[in-house]
Motif scaffolding. Sequence first.
Motif, short mmCIF file in Angstrom:
data_model
loop_
_atom_site.label_atom_id
_atom_site.label_comp_id
_atom_site.label_asym_id
_atom_site.label_seq_id
_atom_site.Cartn_x
_atom_site.Cartn_y
_atom_site.Cartn_z
N ALA A 4 0.83 -1.21 0.00
CA ALA A 4 0.00 0.00 0.00
C ALA A 4 0.86 1.25 0.00
CB ALA A 4 -0.94 -0.01 1.20
N TYR A 5 1.91 1.25 0.83
CA TYR A 5 2.74 2.46 0.89
C TYR A 5 3.61 2.61 -0.34
CZ TYR A 5 4.79 6.44 3.25
OH TYR A 5 5.17 7.73 3.58
N ASP A 6 4.06 1.48 -0.89
CA ASP A 6 4.83 1.54 -2.13
C ASP A 6 3.99 2.12 -3.25
OD1 ASP A 6 7.29 0.81 -3.66
OD2 ASP A 6 5.88 -0.46 -4.73
N ASN A 7 2.74 1.69 -3.36
CA ASN A 7 1.84 2.24 -4.37
C ASN A 7 1.60 3.73 -4.13
OD1 ASN A 7 1.57 -0.28 -5.54
ND2 ASN A 7 -0.34 -0.77 -4.49
N PHE A 8 1.46 4.11 -2.86
CA PHE A 8 1.26 5.51 -2.53
C PHE A 8 2.46 6.36 -2.96
CE2 PHE A 8 2.52 8.68 0.67
CZ PHE A 8 1.53 9.64 0.46
N LEU A 9 3.67 5.87 -2.68
CA LEU A 9 4.86 6.63 -3.04
C LEU A 9 5.01 6.76 -4.56
CD1 LEU A 9 7.55 5.30 -0.51
CD2 LEU A 9 6.30 7.47 -0.44
N ARG A 10 4.68 5.69 -5.27
CA ARG A 10 4.76 5.76 -6.73
C ARG A 10 3.77 6.79 -7.29
NH1 ARG A 10 7.39 1.75 -9.49
NH2 ARG A 10 8.30 0.10 -8.20
N GLU A 11 2.56 6.76 -6.75
CA GLU A 11 1.56 7.74 -7.20
C GLU A 11 1.97 9.16 -6.82
OE1 GLU A 11 -3.20 8.80 -6.62
OE2 GLU A 11 -2.33 7.00 -5.68
N LEU A 12 2.49 9.30 -5.59
CA LEU A 12 2.93 10.62 -5.13
C LEU A 12 4.01 11.17 -6.04
CD1 LEU A 12 2.67 12.69 -2.74
CD2 LEU A 12 4.56 11.45 -1.65
N ARG A 13 4.98 10.32 -6.38
CA ARG A 13 6.09 10.77 -7.23
C ARG A 13 5.62 11.07 -8.64
NH1 ARG A 13 9.33 12.75 -9.81
NH2 ARG A 13 11.61 12.47 -9.87
N SER A 14 4.67 10.26 -9.14
CA SER A 14 4.25 10.43 -10.54
C SER A 14 3.45 11.70 -10.77
CB SER A 14 3.44 9.21 -10.99
OG SER A 14 2.20 9.15 -10.29
N ARG A 15 2.70 12.15 -9.75
CA ARG A 15 1.86 13.34 -9.95
C ARG A 15 2.47 14.61 -9.35
NH1 ARG A 15 -1.09 13.88 -5.13
NH2 ARG A 15 -1.28 11.98 -3.88
N ALA A 16 3.67 14.49 -8.79
CA ALA A 16 4.31 15.66 -8.19
C ALA A 16 5.07 16.47 -9.24
CB ALA A 16 5.26 15.22 -7.08
N TYR A 17 5.21 17.76 -8.97
CA TYR A 17 6.04 18.60 -9.82
C TYR A 17 7.47 18.51 -9.31
CZ TYR A 17 8.04 22.61 -12.23
OH TYR A 17 8.83 23.41 -13.01
N VAL A 18 8.32 17.88 -10.10
CA VAL A 18 9.74 17.75 -9.76
C VAL A 18 10.56 18.14 -10.98
CG1 VAL A 18 11.60 16.21 -9.06
CG2 VAL A 18 9.30 15.91 -8.09
#
Length: 452
Positions: free
Chosen positions: A421-435
């Motif tokens: 669950a947290y791995d999926n959360f981090l992937r989604e967080l990274r994919s939609r963040a402005y970096v």
Amino acid sequence: MKQTFALLLLAITFAIAPLAHAQLLPQAASGQTGSGQEQRLDRIVAVVGEDVILQSELDRAVHAVQQQYAQHPDQLPPLSVLRRQVLDRLILMKLQLQHADDQGIHVSDQDVDRAVQAVAQQNKMTPDQLRQAVEQTGQSFADFRQQLHDQLVVQRLHQSVVQSSVNVTQSEVDNLLNSPAYKAGEVHLAHIEINVPAGASAEDISAAAAKAKAALDAIKGGMNFQAAAIRYSDATDALDGGDLGWRRMDAIPPAFLDTIANMEPGQVSPALRGPTGFHILKLLGRRKPAKQVVTEYHALHILIKPTAVVTMQQAGQKAEALYRRIVDKHASFAKLAEADSDDDTTANNGGDMGWFQKDAWGSAIGQQVTMLKDGEVSKPFQTAEGWHIVKRLGERQTDVTEQDARAQARQAIGNRKAEQAYDNFLRELRSRAYVKILVPSLASDGNSKATP
């Protein structure tokens, strides 16, 4: 006493996503060219949402990792690769902190004070000694407290993310206990993960496969697996040498089970294709489930608490009077417990504590029951709760293998669900963040472009 603080927070960061060791290490002074020379101007190396990462911040973190591996510098990847690895972790940390702030997740100064105390105790220091040790490394204690604060925030974010998605049913526990994989015991693994980005092109997959081959060739050529993980792995635990610790076979992804089942300790797998990329595994050890037998005690208990009108001394005097009635006048322990004990849990049952393991009722009671003989009554003894009298009734050896197995199975299922669950959360967080990485030499795979 100069120390490295890479692992100081293990006791308070249970089950959170792996974080950059650099954030837990002494920070070196950066941006100075030498005595009497002007300080180098800082610059922004990456924009992360509404925050930035400065060159000095990255330099400190990289230097910290280099300090951690000062005795084994050959295990580190080339500096250009190390800087990208550390930057990726700094980015991930900032994204988690930003999301936590958006969700109203905060940590108080009192929480940080308790964390400081925990770190000090873990390292057998007082808080003042910890402060001195931190400052001797060149890092300010205020910065160290901030790092503790950030770790606690991420821990609470992790709990918030997984608590609603992790539910373990009895049938899941039963199915796991009956599975051949569970009965196979545990394995100690290390891994190298070569990531393939979501929506990867044929060129991306080919590049990842080539990197995995290079890692395998290096290992076959004599490179230590830990060093290869540090040099080649894209996983968040790369700087830890890719050590996954002991895991039950049932916790291993099904795609890798057959390969691991046929490996011997010390062997390294070929590059295995998984949903997120290529994986190289090394089997470090294997062990079977062991029978668990514990000592249990049966006892009766009387507790006399101080109150607003009864001092601790007066409570002790009452406990002493009850003790004398029991040992001198042979009064019934159970009846006195029913009439006088302030222990809400046991008083109605005549003080009966049932069968319990040594410290189940606290270390003070545990120490008493181990010293008594069956039928013997302890003298009154004091704890923060009040004054206690204990009568030991018996001792037995109990096989708790099945009970422990169910508890471990439940925990294994919960940990697996939480990790996913947290791995999926981090992937989604990274994919939609402005970096946006502003220094081309720090970008890889096109990451110099702003995402999303």
